[in-house]
Design an enzyme around this catalytic site. Sequence first.
Site, PDB file in Angstrom:
ATOM      1  N   GLU A   1       0.806  -1.221   0.000  1.00  0.00           N
ATOM      2  CA  GLU A   1       0.000   0.000   0.000  1.00  0.00           C
ATOM      3  C   GLU A   1       0.840   1.274   0.000  1.00  0.00           C
ATOM      4  O   GLU A   1       0.753   2.111   0.913  1.00  0.00           O
ATOM      5  CB  GLU A   1      -0.940   0.008   1.212  1.00  0.00           C
ATOM      6  CG  GLU A   1      -1.922  -1.145   1.237  1.00  0.00           C
ATOM      7  CD  GLU A   1      -2.906  -1.078   2.382  1.00  0.00           C
ATOM      8  OE1 GLU A   1      -3.888  -1.827   2.362  1.00  0.00           O
ATOM      9  OE2 GLU A   1      -2.707  -0.254   3.312  1.00  0.00           O
TER      10      GLU A   1
ATOM     11  N   GLU B   1      -5.133  -8.714   0.791  1.00  0.00           N
ATOM     12  CA  GLU B   1      -5.776  -8.402   2.067  1.00  0.00           C
ATOM     13  C   GLU B   1      -7.257  -8.159   1.837  1.00  0.00           C
ATOM     14  O   GLU B   1      -7.646  -7.514   0.862  1.00  0.00           O
ATOM     15  CB  GLU B   1      -5.197  -7.140   2.738  1.00  0.00           C
ATOM     16  CG  GLU B   1      -3.857  -7.288   3.388  1.00  0.00           C
ATOM     17  CD  GLU B   1      -3.397  -5.994   4.060  1.00  0.00           C
ATOM     18  OE1 GLU B   1      -4.272  -5.239   4.551  1.00  0.00           O
ATOM     19  OE2 GLU B   1      -2.189  -5.737   4.075  1.00  0.00           O
TER      20      GLU B   1
END
Length: 460
Positions: free
Chosen positions: A166, A364
């Site tokens: 991220e 995720e």
Amino acid sequence: MDVKFPEGFYFGSATSATQAEGAHTADHKAPDIWDLWFEEEPYKFHGGVGPADTSTFFEHWREDIELLHETGQNSFRTSISWSRLLPDPEGDPNPEAVEFYRNVFGTLRAEGVEPFVNLFHFDMPVALQERGGWESREVVDLYERYARIAFELFGDVVKRWYTFNEPIVHVECGYLQQYHYPCKVDPKAAAQVAYHTALASALAVRACHEVLPDAKIGIVLNLTPAYPRSDNPADVRAAHIAELFANKSFLDPSVHGAYDPELVELIKKHGLMPVVDETDLAIIRDNTVDYLGVNFYQPLRVCARASLPNPEAPFMPTYYYDVYAMPGRRMNPHRGWEIYPHALYDIAINLRDNYGNIEWIVSENGMGVEGEDKFRGADGTIQDDYRIDFIKEHLTELARGIDEGSNCIGYHLWTFIDCWSWLNAYKNRYGLVELDLETQERRIKKSGRWYKQLAEARGF
């Protein structure tokens, strides 16, 4: 059976070094920015809980790998702590860290659990933050050195790598929104950090291909599809620009090797262009990822701004849109996030149609819930049916995307054991396995037993 996944599909979970390992003493590792920030401002961390102990994976990794088997997992993503492996960023590897990671990765592979290993998960070493962090071109080169060392040390047992988790988060949260260290509000620095991170990722891809030609390396991006409030042209335009900043800023250079020209023009318009070297742009162009990790939790709903932006305020992407709270949306009240599984289907189709149908994995997806103890059954087990339902809904949409040709190879739940979560610490629990913070006892939740059934049947 309504939902079925292909043979060889990865069912697993994900965590990170900082959130799981513990052992954050000087004997074990050099400090990273989370250690520093907790020392400076502990009141900002929920319950005053810092990263020193977290989920004690450093101590209990053998037991935890056994629990991976008990919950049916054939794969597991974690990260290497840069400051544990290289306490001196220009020095030799820490022998204790080398032994620890070799033991973990080697045992995973030997026991049939594919390790997916990430190099950077928000945990800049303090020694490098003091030299400018991702604002510094020198740190980019030291990251490449770190990546090469990791590939050389662990490449015989790790075949799946990630460069970053991220990256938009350490850009926005560290340099615009003050949710991550160094807590700046500096859009010019944010643009430089974003560019240097994309460059560092490309350099790690090049290094991996040179050192480990048979391995695959990707990047983990939190793709949050931007949905307009309506089909009004102003709302549609707002969503388009939100997509440029939130998703395409890393997705395009990682997969296509180049930035979207419209995003570049917006950056230029606001006087935020980073220092760019043509040689570095060629590195980004020539070293795209082999596959993608996609983190998905919530959509991004936007609308046209209701008021004109303040021309004197520091630039934020919301210069061009307002975040829209859609009436009637489903919410996880504990985390404050919308639940919208259909977005996972939209991501699948976007990657199929606009990114060369690149190989990808859900790296995720999960549901954080506060106060799970109130769901404890008579036998002492957390009865988290809400988590099972959450996973089922998302897997149903994912399977639809796969059936329509999207090249998804797996699903990693966040997370395996309840873990420490940055400023939220242990406020919300995400795990298939419950962690008793007092005793460090691990107890499989109802969802963990169900997850094994899911993996064995490859569906439900």
